[in-house]
Design a protein around this motif. Structure first.
Motif, PDB file in Angstrom:
ATOM      1  N   PRO A  86       2.788  -0.738  14.191  1.00  0.00           N
ATOM      2  CA  PRO A  86       2.190  -1.979  13.663  1.00  0.00           C
ATOM      3  C   PRO A  86       0.687  -1.808  13.421  1.00  0.00           C
ATOM      4  O   PRO A  86      -0.149  -2.373  14.126  1.00  0.00           O
ATOM      5  CB  PRO A  86       2.486  -2.999  14.770  1.00  0.00           C
ATOM      6  N   ILE A  87       0.355  -1.009  12.412  1.00  0.00           N
ATOM      7  CA  ILE A  87      -1.033  -0.676  12.080  1.00  0.00           C
ATOM      8  C   ILE A  87      -1.263  -0.923  10.592  1.00  0.00           C
ATOM      9  O   ILE A  87      -0.419  -0.562   9.765  1.00  0.00           O
ATOM     10  CB  ILE A  87      -1.337   0.794  12.431  1.00  0.00           C
ATOM     11  N   VAL A  88      -2.397  -1.506  10.248  1.00  0.00           N
ATOM     12  CA  VAL A  88      -2.772  -1.695   8.846  1.00  0.00           C
ATOM     13  C   VAL A  88      -3.342  -0.383   8.328  1.00  0.00           C
ATOM     14  O   VAL A  88      -4.375   0.090   8.811  1.00  0.00           O
ATOM     15  CB  VAL A  88      -3.810  -2.825   8.689  1.00  0.00           C
ATOM     16  N   GLU A  89      -2.685   0.219   7.348  1.00  0.00           N
ATOM     17  CA  GLU A  89      -3.105   1.529   6.848  1.00  0.00           C
ATOM     18  C   GLU A  89      -4.428   1.448   6.092  1.00  0.00           C
ATOM     19  O   GLU A  89      -4.651   0.546   5.285  1.00  0.00           O
ATOM     20  CB  GLU A  89      -2.023   2.122   5.938  1.00  0.00           C
ATOM     21  N   GLU A  90      -5.286   2.444   6.328  1.00  0.00           N
ATOM     22  CA  GLU A  90      -6.601   2.505   5.681  1.00  0.00           C
ATOM     23  C   GLU A  90      -6.851   3.860   5.032  1.00  0.00           C
ATOM     24  O   GLU A  90      -7.994   4.277   4.859  1.00  0.00           O
ATOM     25  CB  GLU A  90      -7.705   2.222   6.709  1.00  0.00           C
ATOM     26  N   ALA A 113      -5.532   4.465  11.762  1.00  0.00           N
ATOM     27  CA  ALA A 113      -5.220   3.863  10.464  1.00  0.00           C
ATOM     28  C   ALA A 113      -5.530   4.788   9.293  1.00  0.00           C
ATOM     29  O   ALA A 113      -5.079   4.544   8.171  1.00  0.00           O
ATOM     30  CB  ALA A 113      -5.988   2.552  10.307  1.00  0.00           C
ATOM     31  N   SER A 134       1.321   2.723   2.640  1.00  0.00           N
ATOM     32  CA  SER A 134       2.402   1.813   3.032  1.00  0.00           C
ATOM     33  C   SER A 134       2.500   0.577   2.139  1.00  0.00           C
ATOM     34  O   SER A 134       1.506  -0.080   1.846  1.00  0.00           O
ATOM     35  CB  SER A 134       2.193   1.369   4.482  1.00  0.00           C
ATOM     36  N   HIS A 137       4.416  -1.821   3.260  1.00  0.00           N
ATOM     37  CA  HIS A 137       4.766  -2.837   4.248  1.00  0.00           C
ATOM     38  C   HIS A 137       3.511  -3.298   4.968  1.00  0.00           C
ATOM     39  O   HIS A 137       2.843  -2.506   5.644  1.00  0.00           O
ATOM     40  CB  HIS A 137       5.777  -2.282   5.249  1.00  0.00           C
ATOM     41  N   GLU A 138       3.210  -4.564   4.834  1.00  0.00           N
ATOM     42  CA  GLU A 138       2.001  -5.110   5.428  1.00  0.00           C
ATOM     43  C   GLU A 138       2.003  -4.928   6.943  1.00  0.00           C
ATOM     44  O   GLU A 138       2.995  -5.203   7.621  1.00  0.00           O
ATOM     45  CB  GLU A 138       1.896  -6.601   5.096  1.00  0.00           C
ATOM     46  N   ASN A 139       0.879  -4.425   7.446  1.00  0.00           N
ATOM     47  CA  ASN A 139       0.676  -4.247   8.889  1.00  0.00           C
ATOM     48  C   ASN A 139       1.614  -3.224   9.527  1.00  0.00           C
ATOM     49  O   ASN A 139       1.820  -3.233  10.736  1.00  0.00           O
ATOM     50  CB  ASN A 139       0.809  -5.584   9.637  1.00  0.00           C
ATOM     51  N   GLU A 140       2.167  -2.322   8.736  1.00  0.00           N
ATOM     52  CA  GLU A 140       3.020  -1.260   9.276  1.00  0.00           C
ATOM     53  C   GLU A 140       2.651   0.062   8.621  1.00  0.00           C
ATOM     54  O   GLU A 140       2.357   0.116   7.428  1.00  0.00           O
ATOM     55  CB  GLU A 140       4.505  -1.578   9.055  1.00  0.00           C
ATOM     56  N   HIS A 161      -1.985   7.635  15.657  1.00  0.00           N
ATOM     57  CA  HIS A 161      -2.099   6.180  15.791  1.00  0.00           C
ATOM     58  C   HIS A 161      -3.380   5.647  15.161  1.00  0.00           C
ATOM     59  O   HIS A 161      -3.777   4.515  15.432  1.00  0.00           O
ATOM     60  CB  HIS A 161      -2.011   5.730  17.263  1.00  0.00           C
TER      61      HIS A 161
END
Length: 375
Positions: A75-79, A350, A86, A88-91, A348
């Motif tokens: 459950p990580i916002v990709e940066e 972003a 991703s 998928h929001e927040n994944e 882990h």
């Protein structure tokens, strides 16, 4: 423009659709579509929840060799800013499980077309990041029927270069447990603290006391960690909090230390409950068994890779990392190793961006090792 390696493309496709534990529906569908595109004469596929078992029949089997790849995201916002980041929001696949899956598919593809004497079992396991898929997969009828005689797995390691692996005999990863502590007291007006039991104060006191466990209750020659990563409590600035919650993790290098740490946590929590006149509840959440590499198989693997491939083998130290593959190693002889992927950012994070060249590197040398073990 040169054509991209198909397993690098698979990794990018999977990177687009990270999903959390036991919710890997798109991921499972993608994997099954690919697996069903392969020649089916000597392959058997069975599903369990969002996981998959893939068995390749050997030419004249005397044993079964297992290989495990985990499939869930975080459950990580990709940066990363990657063109295939991703959807998928927040994944995000911030732990490299997209790499793990593409390598496993590459190995399956190789052995479907280049069968060896022994049977092979590939396990695509959900929920490694939580709540844990390895232990329940071990207890399935499918695993009972197809249980391997040995098993191996890898985990990407951003700190090592492509072409390097790191491994050791014995303990590799720690025993881990989640930790959730809920405190409930009597809230009230900020101007009348003597009429309340302040759970923010109780929580702060508890955090400080928990840290004494490592300093005063764990053998200095052993290793353990208690980390409280999140505290929540109260509602607004002028109301004394009725509730508070601590969320953290416990990590130890021995099973005995885990038991001792938990016993001390329970004693301290009980004392806080009495001292602050509040209700306190503990939940250990997901617990993962240590990853313990079988010594002889691990040494043999290291020697083979050094002699028969151009991979550089590094003997590493044990880490406080948690991995539920430890449950499989408790039941089946085998090992896990770190695969170098040379990323500026760690697991882990972003912005984790593994070097995709490691995919082809891994497929090549692991297929050589499995062929050596299975012929």
């Amino acid at each position: 423009m040169s054509k991209i390696n198909p397993f690098i493309q698979i990794r990018r496709d999977l990177h687009l659709i990270p999903e959390l534990g036991f919710k890997e529906f798109k991921t499972q569908s993608y994997l099954l579509n690919y697996l069903n595109s392969l020649p089916q004469e000597y392959i058997e596929i069975k599903t369990w929840k969002t996981g998959i078992f893939v068995r390749i029949k050997g030419l004249s089997p005397s044993k079964t060799i297992g290989y495990r790849a985990d499939i869930d995201g975080l459950p990580i916002v990709e940066e990363t800013g990657l063109p295939f980041k991703s959807n998928h929001e927040n994944e995000m696949h911030a732990c490299g499980h997209d790499m793990h899956m593409s390598i496993a598919l590459g190995l399956i593809t190789h052995f479907v077309h280049n069968r060896i004497n022994d049977n092979l079992l590939f396990i695509f396991q959900p929920a490694e990041e939580g709540p844990g898929g390895a232990e329940p997969m071990l207890n399935t009828d499918i695993m009972t029927e197809w249980k391997p005689d040995m098993i191996l797995a890898l985990h990407i390691a951003p700190e090592y270069a492509v072409g390097e692996i790191a491994v050791k005999e014995g303990l590799l990863f720690a025993n881990t447990s989640e930790l959730f502590i809920d405190l409930k007291g009597k809230g009230g007006h900020a101007a009348y603290p003597h009429h309340t039991n302040d759970m923010v104060v109780a929580a702060c006191s508890l955090v400080s006391q928990l840290q004494t466990i490592i300093a005063r209750n764990v053998d200095p020659l052993d290793s353990a960690v208690i980390t409280i990563g999140k505290i929540t409590g109260g509602t607004v600035q002028n109301i004394i909090a009725e509730n508070a919650r601590l969320e953290g993790t416990i990590r130890t290098l021995s099973v005995e230390s885990m038991k001792k740490v938990k016993k001390r946590i329970e004693a301290i929590v009980h004392g806080v409950g009495v001292g602050y006149e509040c209700e306190v509840k503990i939940d250990y959440g997901s617990m993962y068994h240590q990853v313990y590499n079988e010594e002889q198989l691990t040494r043999e693997f290291m020697e083979f890779v050094r002699k028969e491939t151009n991979i550089h083998v590094i003997k590493c130290k044990e880490a406080m990392t948690g991995e539920d593959f430890g449950y499989m190693l408790e039941e089946i002889p085998g090992f896990m190793f770190w695969l170098g992927v040379q990323s500026e950012y760690g697991l882990h994070h972003a912005k984790l961006n593994p070097n995709e060249d490691a995919i082809v590197t891994a497929i090549n040398f692991i297929s050589k090792y499995i062929s050596y073990k299975g012929n």
